[in-house]
Every structure is written in structure tokens, then in C-alpha cells.
Design a protein around this motif. Structure first.
Motif, PDB file in Angstrom:
ATOM      1  N   ILE A 134      15.244  14.638  43.576  1.00 28.39           N
ATOM      2  CA  ILE A 134      14.543  15.162  44.523  1.00 28.39           C
ATOM      3  C   ILE A 134      13.459  14.315  45.315  1.00 28.39           C
ATOM      4  O   ILE A 134      13.408  14.013  46.409  1.00 28.39           O
ATOM      5  CB  ILE A 134      13.888  16.494  44.209  1.00 28.39           C
ATOM      6  N   ARG A 135      12.734  13.632  44.233  1.00 33.71           N
ATOM      7  CA  ARG A 135      11.819  12.720  44.621  1.00 33.71           C
ATOM      8  C   ARG A 135      12.484  11.402  45.181  1.00 33.71           C
ATOM      9  O   ARG A 135      11.914  10.845  46.458  1.00 33.71           O
ATOM     10  CB  ARG A 135      10.988  12.084  43.382  1.00 33.71           C
ATOM     11  N   SER A 136      13.783  11.106  44.872  1.00 31.16           N
ATOM     12  CA  SER A 136      14.397   9.701  45.513  1.00 31.16           C
ATOM     13  C   SER A 136      14.784  10.363  46.969  1.00 31.16           C
ATOM     14  O   SER A 136      14.845   9.558  47.956  1.00 31.16           O
ATOM     15  CB  SER A 136      15.809   9.526  44.584  1.00 31.16           C
ATOM     16  N   SER A 137      15.407  11.513  47.051  1.00 25.19           N
ATOM     17  CA  SER A 137      15.701  11.855  48.365  1.00 25.19           C
ATOM     18  C   SER A 137      14.559  11.853  49.315  1.00 25.19           C
ATOM     19  O   SER A 137      14.685  11.491  50.425  1.00 25.19           O
ATOM     20  CB  SER A 137      16.394  13.431  48.239  1.00 25.19           C
ATOM     21  N   LYS A 138      13.352  12.242  48.932  1.00 24.74           N
ATOM     22  CA  LYS A 138      12.222  12.236  49.597  1.00 24.74           C
ATOM     23  C   LYS A 138      11.900  10.987  50.200  1.00 24.74           C
ATOM     24  O   LYS A 138      11.479  10.682  51.234  1.00 24.74           O
ATOM     25  CB  LYS A 138      10.694  12.868  48.998  1.00 24.74           C
ATOM     26  N   MET A 139      11.855  10.063  49.067  1.00 28.57           N
ATOM     27  CA  MET A 139      11.485   8.559  49.350  1.00 28.57           C
ATOM     28  C   MET A 139      12.454   7.997  50.508  1.00 28.57           C
ATOM     29  O   MET A 139      12.214   7.487  51.363  1.00 28.57           O
ATOM     30  CB  MET A 139      11.635   7.833  48.042  1.00 28.57           C
ATOM     31  N   LEU A 140      13.730   8.387  50.301  1.00 25.79           N
ATOM     32  CA  LEU A 140      14.832   8.093  51.306  1.00 25.79           C
ATOM     33  C   LEU A 140      14.427   8.162  52.881  1.00 25.79           C
ATOM     34  O   LEU A 140      14.627   7.681  53.591  1.00 25.79           O
ATOM     35  CB  LEU A 140      16.348   8.414  50.901  1.00 25.79           C
ATOM     36  N   ARG A 141      14.306   9.706  53.003  1.00 24.87           N
ATOM     37  CA  ARG A 141      13.952  10.305  54.286  1.00 24.87           C
ATOM     38  C   ARG A 141      12.883   9.430  54.761  1.00 24.87           C
ATOM     39  O   ARG A 141      12.500   9.473  55.922  1.00 24.87           O
ATOM     40  CB  ARG A 141      13.741  11.858  53.873  1.00 24.87           C
ATOM     41  N   THR A 181      15.656  14.602  57.933  1.00 23.19           N
ATOM     42  CA  THR A 181      14.976  15.964  57.283  1.00 23.19           C
ATOM     43  C   THR A 181      16.072  16.178  56.308  1.00 23.19           C
ATOM     44  O   THR A 181      16.957  15.510  55.949  1.00 23.19           O
ATOM     45  CB  THR A 181      14.947  17.097  58.214  1.00 23.19           C
ATOM     46  N   SER A 182      16.013  17.320  55.655  1.00 21.06           N
ATOM     47  CA  SER A 182      16.935  17.989  54.669  1.00 21.06           C
ATOM     48  C   SER A 182      16.884  19.399  55.167  1.00 21.06           C
ATOM     49  O   SER A 182      17.115  20.347  54.245  1.00 21.06           O
ATOM     50  CB  SER A 182      16.381  17.796  53.252  1.00 21.06           C
ATOM     51  N   GLU A 183      16.869  19.558  56.640  1.00 16.56           N
ATOM     52  CA  GLU A 183      16.790  21.028  56.811  1.00 16.56           C
ATOM     53  C   GLU A 183      18.170  21.654  56.668  1.00 16.56           C
ATOM     54  O   GLU A 183      18.210  23.228  56.722  1.00 16.56           O
ATOM     55  CB  GLU A 183      16.474  20.957  58.562  1.00 16.56           C
ATOM     56  N   GLU A 184      19.090  21.203  56.553  1.00 10.64           N
ATOM     57  CA  GLU A 184      20.476  21.818  56.313  1.00 10.64           C
ATOM     58  C   GLU A 184      20.652  22.027  54.790  1.00 10.64           C
ATOM     59  O   GLU A 184      20.190  21.134  53.865  1.00 10.64           O
ATOM     60  CB  GLU A 184      21.687  21.099  56.747  1.00 10.64           C
ATOM     61  N   LYS A 185      20.960  23.351  54.312  1.00  8.58           N
ATOM     62  CA  LYS A 185      20.827  23.795  53.045  1.00  8.58           C
ATOM     63  C   LYS A 185      21.577  22.672  51.994  1.00  8.58           C
ATOM     64  O   LYS A 185      22.932  22.597  52.359  1.00  8.58           O
ATOM     65  CB  LYS A 185      21.712  25.208  53.119  1.00  8.58           C
ATOM     66  N   ASP A 186      20.757  22.415  51.138  1.00 10.40           N
ATOM     67  CA  ASP A 186      21.389  21.406  50.070  1.00 10.40           C
ATOM     68  C   ASP A 186      21.665  19.901  50.343  1.00 10.40           C
ATOM     69  O   ASP A 186      22.062  19.384  49.512  1.00 10.40           O
ATOM     70  CB  ASP A 186      22.726  22.091  49.562  1.00 10.40           C
ATOM     71  N   ASP A 203      20.876  16.550  50.831  1.00  3.48           N
ATOM     72  CA  ASP A 203      19.554  15.629  50.444  1.00  3.48           C
ATOM     73  C   ASP A 203      18.827  14.970  51.719  1.00  3.48           C
ATOM     74  O   ASP A 203      17.709  14.878  51.704  1.00  3.48           O
ATOM     75  CB  ASP A 203      20.207  14.694  49.405  1.00  3.48           C
ATOM     76  N   VAL A 204      19.683  14.089  52.319  1.00  5.91           N
ATOM     77  CA  VAL A 204      19.091  13.094  53.597  1.00  5.91           C
ATOM     78  C   VAL A 204      19.962  13.685  54.751  1.00  5.91           C
ATOM     79  O   VAL A 204      21.215  13.304  54.797  1.00  5.91           O
ATOM     80  CB  VAL A 204      19.008  12.024  53.279  1.00  5.91           C
ATOM     81  N   LEU A 205      19.377  13.990  55.815  1.00  5.56           N
ATOM     82  CA  LEU A 205      20.188  14.068  57.110  1.00  5.56           C
ATOM     83  C   LEU A 205      19.213  13.342  58.172  1.00  5.56           C
ATOM     84  O   LEU A 205      18.097  13.775  58.452  1.00  5.56           O
ATOM     85  CB  LEU A 205      20.144  15.658  57.489  1.00  5.56           C
ATOM     86  N   TYR A 206      19.621  12.340  58.666  1.00  3.67           N
ATOM     87  CA  TYR A 206      19.160  11.314  59.540  1.00  3.67           C
ATOM     88  C   TYR A 206      19.998  11.616  60.993  1.00  3.67           C
ATOM     89  O   TYR A 206      20.972  11.494  61.231  1.00  3.67           O
ATOM     90  CB  TYR A 206      19.137   9.998  59.225  1.00  3.67           C
ATOM     91  N   LYS A 207      19.178  12.048  61.884  1.00  9.06           N
ATOM     92  CA  LYS A 207      19.522  12.268  63.369  1.00  9.06           C
ATOM     93  C   LYS A 207      18.813  11.094  64.286  1.00  9.06           C
ATOM     94  O   LYS A 207      17.817  11.184  64.374  1.00  9.06           O
ATOM     95  CB  LYS A 207      19.380  13.380  63.754  1.00  9.06           C
ATOM     96  N   ILE A 262      23.198  10.528  60.207  1.00 10.05           N
ATOM     97  CA  ILE A 262      23.736   9.932  59.054  1.00 10.05           C
ATOM     98  C   ILE A 262      23.441  10.994  57.673  1.00 10.05           C
ATOM     99  O   ILE A 262      22.167  11.631  57.779  1.00 10.05           O
ATOM    100  CB  ILE A 262      22.844   8.534  58.606  1.00 10.05           C
ATOM    101  N   VAL A 263      24.581  11.286  56.813  1.00  9.54           N
ATOM    102  CA  VAL A 263      24.205  12.363  55.917  1.00  9.54           C
ATOM    103  C   VAL A 263      24.292  11.600  54.560  1.00  9.54           C
ATOM    104  O   VAL A 263      25.271  10.899  54.157  1.00  9.54           O
ATOM    105  CB  VAL A 263      25.204  13.411  55.908  1.00  9.54           C
TER     106      VAL A 263
END
Length: 455
Positions: free
Chosen positions: A56-63, A103-108, A110-114, A122-123
């Protein structure tokens, strides 16, 4: 367990020997250096080789790194380099851009870049120690995420080109060919490029702070790679089981500040004060505990155990996709009458174990005994044979000889299709596992009770 002077002295000698291993020495130096990620884990009681919070923390860092509008003031350079890594063109934009959202706005996901200005998204699915899992209605969670992107993004803007990245420590291959496998090492290389080429020349007011945050993240990624990639066999072969148990006990005292009985006894036998000793114990703990019985969750094993439960249960079917946990008593079910009669079983109830749910109990009709079987965090089944236990104190009476310990290897992509790998090679289907291996093991232990052997 008790330890004498000889035990402690021999253990200290081995610790000193381990310090001469280069990668252990490097790890010790890293532990001395203040690192933001180590601070985040300070005081945590979760097991270090299965930290869901870490992902979870790594995903936030990537975002944060990918977001061109964040206060690192690096624009879209991380996204630009990631796209280049997977062989795609994506123009570098060093300035902030409101058309970019991470964001991670889509359910589950980790990283969604638009980036609406360049019509790409980029997912990223990030893993640390876990493996690719199944999801409700899907053989793979990656398939689910792809459908989410199609339904919620591309459907509203068909010009957007999606790119999928499966980020794992050692570049595991995804089951879905639309996903690009990327390793932590490749991400580390990108970070090093930005540290050495971009941030080193930056005149931004907080460039030094940004550099520190990103460097800490890089070191944490490397720590995970080291854990998985280094050859730990020498440590495992050098320490006895008793010394491994001592290591776990010492680590518990060090990490959680419990009673320091064993640590104090160890320190009393030190010839020279060693400031690295406690950190060394913590390092060795991570590389030895997997050799002892391990009950950390493994989704493939949890699916198998639920399938076994469903095979025996007369009035309940457990979901093999959502893998929810159950409280004690909530899964207690009678065993099917036809199975009891066919195999003349003295056991008439079955129950899933609580917490991880990686095992089941079969209960004797007179509440005298239990049969227990389970798998472990590595996907091994059965992890300690099929056992006959006393009903209350769970004393092991007998282990079945019909199923060998760790005879089967359970993988998520196989078990969802009712396939089980054999350690000796090849694979069998679920029905074969139950009828040719599990039932004979249960019959063997049932016969012991039926014959009233001295137990």
C-alpha cells in the motif's frame, strides 16, 4: 526452550561468521542509516516477509512519483522513463500539467496514471512478496483490472491507449500477455538515472528533500530484492533448528520490547560489545524463519483448503474466490453422510481453521480426536503431513504415512482450474488428490481410532 552457556557461545560464533558475508555486511550498514521507510515500519508487529501495508505504501509512493503536479517538481519524467522501458513513446513534460492525474480511483488498482493531453493511461499492479491472485469471476486479477479500465476509462474516451505494468521484485511473468513484466531492479535503475542526471543539477528549493525521499524508496526496493535474491542456504545450513528458534525468540524481544530474558543471557556471553548484534539477529531472522513451520497466508493454499472443505461439507459451500476469514465455529459443518458410510469414518464434522484459513479439522463423533491438515505460505501441501490429534490440547498422536510432507505444490493459476503440482514432477487433478491421497490418509488415521490402538 532452554539454552546453556555452550548454546549461546556457539550461536555468537556463528553470528560473527555471518558478518563476514558481503551482502549481510552491506545490509548492516543500510540498517544504521536513517531511512524513512524503516521508520514507517517502526513498531509494527506484522511479519516482515508478508507486509500487505508495504505494498500500500509503495503504491502511494509510485503515485506521488508519477504525478507531474506533485511537489517533487519533476514533471512526468518517471512516467516517461517507465514508458520508454516497456518500448513505448511518451513525450517528456518537465512542467506541471493538469491533464495528468495519478490515482487509485478504480477499485483494487494500485496505480492508475492518466494523461489526457497525450491520450494514454498507465496501469500498475505492484507486488512485494505476494503472487498474482484470482478475483471474483476472473482467473486472474489482472484480467479484472483490464476490464475495469475498458469499462470506466476507454469507454468514455476511446482515444486513450492503455499500458499495463506488472511490477514485481524479480520480474515475475504475468498470466495476461497484455501486461509488461517490470522488476524492482529496473525501477531502481530509473530512480538512479533521475537522482544522478536530473536531481543532481536541480536548482529547485526542495531538491535535496526530494532526493532524500526518493533515495530512501530506492533502498527499500533494494532491500526486498536482496531478501528474495540472495543465496541464504549457507545461513540455513549453518544454524541448527534450535538456533533458528533462538533467533526468532531474540528477534521478538528486540522488535517488540518484550521480556529480554534470552537477549540478556546472550549479551552476557559476549566477549566484546558488538553494536551490530541486534541488527544482525533481525537480518538472520528474515532468512531462517521460512525454514520453520510457516502459517502466513497463501491464496492458492486457501483455495485448495476451501475446495477440500466443500468436498466433505454436507450443508455449506465456501466461496473459493473472495477467501474471507471466518470466526471460530462459523464454518463447523457435518460431513456428508455418503462419505461417512463409504469410508466408515468415525469423524462426522469438518471446520475451516480461523485467521488465514489454510487448514481444516475433521472432528471425531465422540469429541475424542481431530484430524488436521494444512498448507503453508510457500504453497506446500500438506505442510506437516495429515495428523491425528487429541481433541483439546492438540497433541499429535500420529502422522499419516499415506501422504508425504510437502508432497504437492499449489499454484494459484493451477488450483483455480482444479490442478495440483507434484513435487516429484507432473500434476494431478483435484479429484485424484482427494481420492488417491487424502482419503487414504484419513482412512489410515480413522483406522487407528477404530481399532482402539493405544494412543
Amino acid at each position: 526452550m532452554t539454552y546453556c552457556e555452550k548454546d549461546y557461545k556457539e550461536y555468537l560464533e556463528k553470528l560473527e561468521e555471518f558478518k563476514g558475508i558481503n551482502w549481510i555486511n552491506n545490509h548492516l550498514q543500510l540498517m544504521k542509516k536513517p531511512n524513512f521507510w524503516s521508520i514507517l515500519e517502526y513498531g509494527e508487529k506484522s511479519k516482515s516477509n508478508e507486509r500487505s501495508a508495504h505494498e500500500i505504501r509503495s503504491s502511494k509512493m509510485l503515485r506521488w512519483l508519477l504525478d507531474a503536479n506533485e511537489n517533487h517538481n519533476l514533471g512526468n519524467i518517471f512516467a516517461h522513463k517507465l514508458m520508454k522501458l516497456i518500448g513505448e513513446d511518451y513525450a517528456l513534460q518537465p512542467l506541471k500539467n493538469k491533464a495528468i492525474k495519478t490515482t487509485s480511483e478504480e477499485k483494487d488498482i494500485d496505480v492508475l496514471y492518466k494523461d489526457l493531453s497525450q491520450n494514454i493511461c498507465i496501469v500498475i499492479e505492484l507486488k512485494q512478496f505476494a503472487k498474482e491472485g484470482a478475483s471474483t469471476g476472473y482467473a486472474s486479477q489482472l484480467n479484472k483490472y483490464e476490464d475495469l479500465v475498458k469499462e470506466n476509462i476507454i469507454q468514455h474516451n476511446p482515444n486513450i491507449r492503455p499500458h499495463y505494468i506488472y511490477l514485481t521484485p524479480l520480474k515475475d511473468e504475468p498470466s495476461n500477455s497484455n501486461w509488461h513484466a517490470v522488476s524492482y531492479h529496473q525501477l531502481i535503475n530509473i530512480i538512479e538515472q533521475i537522482l544522478n542526471e536530473t536531481l543532481v543539477a536541480s536548482t529547485e528549493q526542495y531538491a535535496a528533500d526530494t532526493k532524500k525521499v526518493i533515495s530512501d524508496f530506492k533502498e527499500d526496493l533494494q532491500r526486498t530484492v536482496d531478501y528474495l535474491q540472495k543465496d541464504h542456504s549457507y545461513i540455513r545450513e549453518t544454524l541448527t533448528d534450535k538456533e533458528k528458534e533462538l533467533t526468532l525468540t531474540l528477534a521478538e524481544e528486540i522488535q517488540h520490547e518484550t521480556d529480554s530474558k534470552y537477549l540478556n543471557e546472550l549479551l552476557a556471553y559476549q566477549q566484546n560489545e558488538d553494536e551490530d548484534l541486534q541488527n544482525l539477529v533481525l537480518i538472520i531472522k528474515d532468512y531462517t524463519k521460512a525454514q520453520l513451520q510457516n502459517h502466513d497466508p497463501n491464496d492458492a493454499v486457501r483455495i485448495l483448503i476451501r475446495k477440500i472443505y466443500n468436498y466433505f461439507s454436507a450443508d455449506r459451500t465456501l466461496d473459493t474466490e473472495n477467501l474471507q476469514s471466518y470466526k471460530a465455529g462459523k464454518t463447523l459443518s457435518p460431513i456428508k453422510e455418503e462419505l461417512i458410510h463409504k469410508y466408515q469414518l468415525q469423524f462426522d464434522k469438518i471446520e475451516l481453521t480461523t485467521k488465514a484459513g489454510q487448514g481444516v479439522y475433521l472432528y471425531h463423533k465422540d469429541k475424542k480426536y481431530r484430524i488436521y491438515l494444512s498448507g503453508d505460505s510457500r504453497g506446500c501441501f500438506p505442510n506437516d503431513s495429515v495428523q491425528l490429534l487429541t481433541y483439546d490440547k492438540e497433541k499429535v498422536i500420529q502422522k499419516s504415512k499415506k501422504m508425504k510432507k510437502n508432497q504437492f505444490n499449489i499454484q494459484i493459476e493451477d488450483i483455480v482450474n482444479n490442478k495440483i503440482g507434484c513435487k516429484a514432477g507432473g500434476e494431478i487433478d483435484f479429484e485424484t488428490l482427494v481420492k488417491d491421497y487424502l482419503i487414504p490418509a484419513i482412512e489410515e488415521l480413522n483406522q487407528l481410532v477404530d481399532d482402539e490402538v493405544k494412543l
